[in-house]
Enzyme design. Structure first.
Site, PDB file in Angstrom:
ATOM      1  N   GLU A 148      26.440   3.832   5.016  1.00  0.00           N
ATOM      2  CA  GLU A 148      26.690   3.059   6.237  1.00  0.00           C
ATOM      3  C   GLU A 148      27.461   3.866   7.277  1.00  0.00           C
ATOM      4  OE1 GLU A 148      24.869   0.706   6.010  1.00  0.00           O
ATOM      5  OE2 GLU A 148      25.279  -0.768   4.449  1.00  0.00           O
TER       6      GLU A 148
ATOM      7  N   HIS B  13      34.517  -2.461   5.900  1.00  0.00           N
ATOM      8  CA  HIS B  13      33.305  -3.218   5.546  1.00  0.00           C
ATOM      9  C   HIS B  13      33.369  -3.504   4.051  1.00  0.00           C
ATOM     10  CE1 HIS B  13      29.275  -4.477   4.760  1.00  0.00           C
ATOM     11  NE2 HIS B  13      29.035  -3.428   3.990  1.00  0.00           N
TER      12      HIS B  13
ATOM     13  N   HIS C  45      32.339  -6.576   0.724  1.00  0.00           N
ATOM     14  CA  HIS C  45      31.444  -7.652   0.285  1.00  0.00           C
ATOM     15  C   HIS C  45      32.286  -8.740  -0.389  1.00  0.00           C
ATOM     16  CE1 HIS C  45      27.983  -4.446  -0.225  1.00  0.00           C
ATOM     17  NE2 HIS C  45      28.429  -4.534   1.016  1.00  0.00           N
TER      18      HIS C  45
ATOM     19  N   TYR D 127      45.538 -18.045  13.374  1.00  0.00           N
ATOM     20  CA  TYR D 127      45.381 -16.643  12.968  1.00  0.00           C
ATOM     21  C   TYR D 127      43.915 -16.229  12.854  1.00  0.00           C
ATOM     22  CZ  TYR D 127      50.002 -14.809  12.864  1.00  0.00           C
ATOM     23  OH  TYR D 127      51.211 -14.311  13.284  1.00  0.00           O
TER      24      TYR D 127
ATOM     25  N   HIS E 274      24.977 -10.072   3.395  1.00  0.00           N
ATOM     26  CA  HIS E 274      25.603  -8.769   3.134  1.00  0.00           C
ATOM     27  C   HIS E 274      27.123  -8.873   3.232  1.00  0.00           C
ATOM     28  CE1 HIS E 274      25.273  -4.140   4.067  1.00  0.00           C
ATOM     29  NE2 HIS E 274      26.253  -4.422   3.249  1.00  0.00           N
TER      30      HIS E 274
HETATM   31  P1  13P Z   1      28.077   2.988   0.097  1.00  0.00           P
HETATM   32  O1  13P Z   1      28.472   3.107  -1.360  1.00  0.00           O
HETATM   33  O2  13P Z   1      26.994   3.962   0.464  1.00  0.00           O
HETATM   34  O3  13P Z   1      29.297   3.061   0.980  1.00  0.00           O
HETATM   35  O4  13P Z   1      27.453   1.550   0.292  1.00  0.00           O
HETATM   36  C1  13P Z   1      28.183   0.446  -0.140  1.00  0.00           C
HETATM   37  C2  13P Z   1      27.948  -0.731   0.737  1.00  0.00           C
HETATM   38  O5  13P Z   1      28.820  -1.571   0.824  1.00  0.00           O
HETATM   39  C3  13P Z   1      26.675  -0.861   1.450  1.00  0.00           C
HETATM   40  O6  13P Z   1      26.777  -1.797   2.469  1.00  0.00           O
END
Ligand code: 13P
Length: 213
Positions: free
Chosen positions: A76, A95, A97, A122, A162
């Site tokens: 990314e 970023h 998950h 907040y 995502h």
């Molecule tokens: P990477 O391991 O390449 O950083 O990808 C992980 C991820 O969160 C993809 O969105």
């Protein structure tokens, strides 16, 4: 290696471990980056676990995308570079998950320009409007272009099915905003079908007047 680069590499390791311990990052999901004074970025290596980063293996990538040092970068890295290009004040990107934010990204939303209601002060102050970007495969260069478009107006955005991307002027600021996003998403799901009372337009305007910088 400059003192700045050394410090930022160590900071990425510390924040990666913190996010992993708090269970905001799991497995090898997620990526972090910071922008250095010379314009290059430090970004976590692809397939690395944020809980176990090693300072010298963190990837250094030129604004063109060329790998300058360290392990192969996150797939990314291109959306990180796109956000930095569009937001000159941004110096760090998170970023992840994390569970509640990802759950929010999997819902059908009536409108995609703002998918997190203004439930708390907040949430409004740290996250603000949260647009939903349509689904792309992780690492797709078209994803980086969609992120670039959204970054013109937003420091936080949610990728469908995502997870979020959040930029800040420092890594602390980006992490705090990410945590606020995850907690607000958690509150949103806790409230469930009950009739919530979001902040009024006037209250949001007052927060923006008092705290936006
Ligand atoms: P990477 O391991 O390449 O950083 O990808 C992980 C991820 O969160 C993809 O969105």
């Amino acid at each position: 290696m400059s003192d700045e680069e050394r410090e930022q590499r160590e900071k990425l390791v510390r924040f990666g471990a913190l996010l992993y311990e708090r269970r905001l990052a799991h497995g090898s999901a997620g990526n972090l980056s910071v922008r250095l004074g010379d314009g290059a970025i430090l970004v976590t290596p692809t397939n690395s676990s944020l809980g176990f980063l090693e300072p010298d293996r963190i990837s250094k990538v030129a604004p063109t995308g060329e790998l300058l040092a360290g392990d192969p970068p996150s797939k990314e890295a291109f959306f990180h570079l796109a956000v930095y290009e569009e937001r000159p004040a941004a110096k760090a990107i998170v970023h992840l998950h994390s569970t509640h934010a990802v759950a929010l990204s999997c819902l059908c939303h009536e409108r995609d320009d703002d998918v997190l209601p203004p439930l708390t002060a907040y949430g409004v102050m740290r996250v603000g409007r949260l647009p939903l970007l349509r689904y792309f495969r992780p690492g797709d260069r078209a994803l980086a272009e969609a992120v670039r478009e959204a970054a013109k107006r937003h420091h936080a955005m949610l990728l469908a099915n995502h997870g979020p991307i959040v930029a800040g002027r420092t890594l602390e600021e980006a992490v705090h905003a990410y945590e606020e996003l995850e907690e607000t998403a958690k509150v949103f799901f806790l409230l469930g079908e009950r009739k919530a009372s979001p902040l009024s337009f006037e209250a949001i305007a007052e927060l923006n007047r008092a705290f936006s910088s």
